[in-house]
Design a protein around this motif. Structure first.
Motif, short mmCIF file in Angstrom:
data_model
loop_
_atom_site.label_atom_id
_atom_site.label_comp_id
_atom_site.label_asym_id
_atom_site.label_seq_id
_atom_site.Cartn_x
_atom_site.Cartn_y
_atom_site.Cartn_z
N LEU A 57 39.66 39.44 31.74
CA LEU A 57 40.49 39.02 32.87
C LEU A 57 40.90 37.55 32.75
N VAL A 58 40.04 36.73 32.18
CA VAL A 58 40.41 35.32 31.93
C VAL A 58 41.50 35.26 30.88
N LYS A 59 41.34 36.03 29.81
CA LYS A 59 42.32 36.05 28.74
C LYS A 59 43.69 36.50 29.24
N LYS A 60 43.70 37.40 30.21
CA LYS A 60 44.95 37.90 30.78
C LYS A 60 45.47 37.03 31.94
N ASN A 61 44.80 35.90 32.15
CA ASN A 61 45.19 34.94 33.21
C ASN A 61 45.09 35.55 34.61
N GLU A 62 44.17 36.48 34.77
CA GLU A 62 43.95 37.08 36.08
C GLU A 62 42.87 36.34 36.87
N LEU A 63 41.94 35.71 36.16
CA LEU A 63 40.89 34.92 36.78
C LEU A 63 40.70 33.63 35.99
N LEU A 64 40.29 32.57 36.70
CA LEU A 64 39.91 31.34 36.02
C LEU A 64 38.46 31.47 35.56
N ILE A 65 38.15 30.90 34.42
CA ILE A 65 36.81 31.08 33.87
C ILE A 65 35.73 30.58 34.82
N GLU A 66 36.02 29.50 35.56
CA GLU A 66 35.02 28.96 36.49
C GLU A 66 34.84 29.84 37.72
N ASP A 67 35.75 30.79 37.93
CA ASP A 67 35.67 31.67 39.10
C ASP A 67 35.06 33.03 38.78
N VAL A 68 34.74 33.27 37.51
CA VAL A 68 34.24 34.59 37.12
C VAL A 68 32.83 34.82 37.66
N SER A 69 32.68 35.90 38.39
CA SER A 69 31.38 36.34 38.89
C SER A 69 31.48 37.84 39.12
N LEU A 70 30.35 38.47 39.37
CA LEU A 70 30.38 39.89 39.67
C LEU A 70 31.28 40.15 40.87
N GLN A 71 31.15 39.29 41.88
CA GLN A 71 31.94 39.48 43.10
C GLN A 71 33.43 39.34 42.85
N SER A 72 33.82 38.33 42.07
CA SER A 72 35.25 38.12 41.84
C SER A 72 35.84 39.23 40.98
N ILE A 73 35.07 39.71 40.00
CA ILE A 73 35.55 40.81 39.16
C ILE A 73 35.72 42.08 39.99
N LYS A 74 34.71 42.39 40.80
CA LYS A 74 34.78 43.60 41.61
C LYS A 74 35.94 43.52 42.61
N ARG A 75 36.13 42.35 43.19
CA ARG A 75 37.24 42.18 44.13
C ARG A 75 38.58 42.39 43.44
N TRP A 76 38.72 41.85 42.22
CA TRP A 76 39.97 42.02 41.47
C TRP A 76 40.22 43.50 41.18
N LEU A 77 39.19 44.21 40.75
CA LEU A 77 39.34 45.63 40.44
C LEU A 77 39.75 46.43 41.68
N GLU A 78 39.15 46.13 42.81
CA GLU A 78 39.49 46.84 44.04
C GLU A 78 40.90 46.52 44.50
N ASP A 79 41.38 45.32 44.20
CA ASP A 79 42.74 44.92 44.59
C ASP A 79 43.80 45.40 43.61
N ASN A 80 43.37 45.89 42.44
CA ASN A 80 44.33 46.32 41.41
C ASN A 80 43.94 47.70 40.87
N PRO A 81 43.98 48.71 41.74
CA PRO A 81 43.52 50.05 41.33
C PRO A 81 44.27 50.64 40.14
#
Length: 367
Positions: free
Chosen positions: A227-251
């Protein structure tokens, strides 16, 4: 007699007669150790020694701990106080990486929770598989001793062993495996794989425990990095919560992201809570997963890190492993079950200092 000889050999292999951080064990060719002292362990004298002794005795139920600590497993029921026992019989050694660095990484994991059913339906449609019947696992160490702890997994096609199906390849196939249950979320199922164990609340109100049994042989790849490589998340923001939130927002992109991790985990039903690679039930904030190429399972360790802006210094026990746990100064702290454990584990990423506590009684043999 055989056990005492084994302990002596382990001592010689581990320690040699050097002073600085050195590679001291042919069995652990990238692990550097340097002798230390309990006074150098941050906040050691504030430890709950009774709790440590209890967990040491629990760890000694495993043959892996007994191979390292030998008679100390029996001596743990002596008349010494728990503090006296630790100071009398153990010496701490700083663990360094192959670059002689003593700083590493601490993360956290938890016992996942899912909602599931024994029967497939429109709501419960994502299968949690046991190990496939056609999955072949080859212990390379039995053929090449230098490859101890390495396994080759695949399946036989004709007279050849070929790679087993990736996550994506398995999606639309009839996997040759029993289904333990069906859950209601492919995202929760994925995070069950990452955590390695969990409990499923069935639609019958029954709770079953599920634990790691095997995997398809493909290397673990972190979807946060994707997700960082695809510019979907910033590396400093990566966490289980942020990944799960992104997945739920992008079904519509869930499969794309999950399939980046070609590794697929298979499970078995268990009759106790989260269980580690030693077969023992894990203890919240006392059990850690390590890379056993560097740290032997069954070891007693001491860690120092920052968790939620507070210093965490304590004795822990190497009772588990994990595909994402790589390196010498690396540990994954088990935090238990529940929302608080998930919250802390999801964002825990801290600089780590790590010591291994080994028998003092053999010190005269390698000086």
């Amino acid at each position: 007699m055989k056990q005492s000889i084994f302990i002596l050999l382990i001592s010689i292999l581990f320690f040699g007669c050097t002073k600085g951080p050195q590679i001291l064990s042919p069995k652990l060719p990238q692990t550097y150790l340097m002798e230390s002292d309990f006074s150098n362990l941050p906040n050691f004298y504030e430890e709950n020694y009774g709790d440590v002794l209890k967990e040491f005795q629990n760890s000694c139920k495993s043959s892996k701990s007994k191979k390292i600590y030998g008679e100390l497993c029996n001596k743990s029921v002596s008349n010494l106080t728990p503090k006296e026992f630790l100071l009398e019989y153990f010496t701490p050694y700083v663990i360094h990486s192959k670059k002689a660095q003593n700083k590493g990484l601490l993360t956290g994991y938890y016992e996942a929770k899912l909602y599931a059913s024994r029967s497939k339906s429109d709501k419960y449609k994502y299968p949690i598989y046991s190990t496939p019947k056609d999955l072949v696992s080859v212990d390379l160490g039995s053929i090449y001793p230098k490859l101890k702890n390495y396994r080759l997994r695949g399946r036989v096609v004709g007279n050849k062993l070929v790679p087993y199906d990736t996550r994506e390849q398995s999606k639309d196939k009839d996997v040759n495996a029993d289904v333990l249950c069906y859950c209601d979320s492919k995202i929760d199922r994925f995070f069950l794989e990452i955590q390695g164990s969990g409990r499923a609340l069935l639609d019958t109100n029954e709770t079953i425990f599920i634990g790691y049994d095997n995997q398809n042989g493909h290397r673990y790849r972190a979807i946060g990095r994707y997700l960082v490589k695809k510019n979907e998340l910033l590396i400093e923001d990566v966490s289980l919560q942020s990944i799960k939130r992104w997945l739920e927002d992008n079904p519509s992109r869930v499969d794309e992201v999950l399939n980046y991790n070609q590794s697929l985990v298979y499970f078995r039903e268990k009759y106790q809570g989260a269980t580690g690679a030693m077969g023992l039930e894990l203890s919240p904030s006392r059990s850690v997963a390590v890379d056993r190429r560097y740290i032997p399972l069954g070891s007693m360790l001491y860690l120092n890190a920052m968790v939620d802006d507070k210093e965490l210094s304590k004795v822990v026990f190497a009772q588990d492993t994990g595909g994402a746990i790589k390196g010498a100064v690396r540990a994954d702290l088990f935090l238990g079950a529940g929302s608080k454990a998930l919250e802390i584990a999801g964002r825990l990423k801290s600089e780590l200092h790590l010591w291994i506590l080994l028998p003092k009684e053999n010190r005269k043999n390698y000086e």
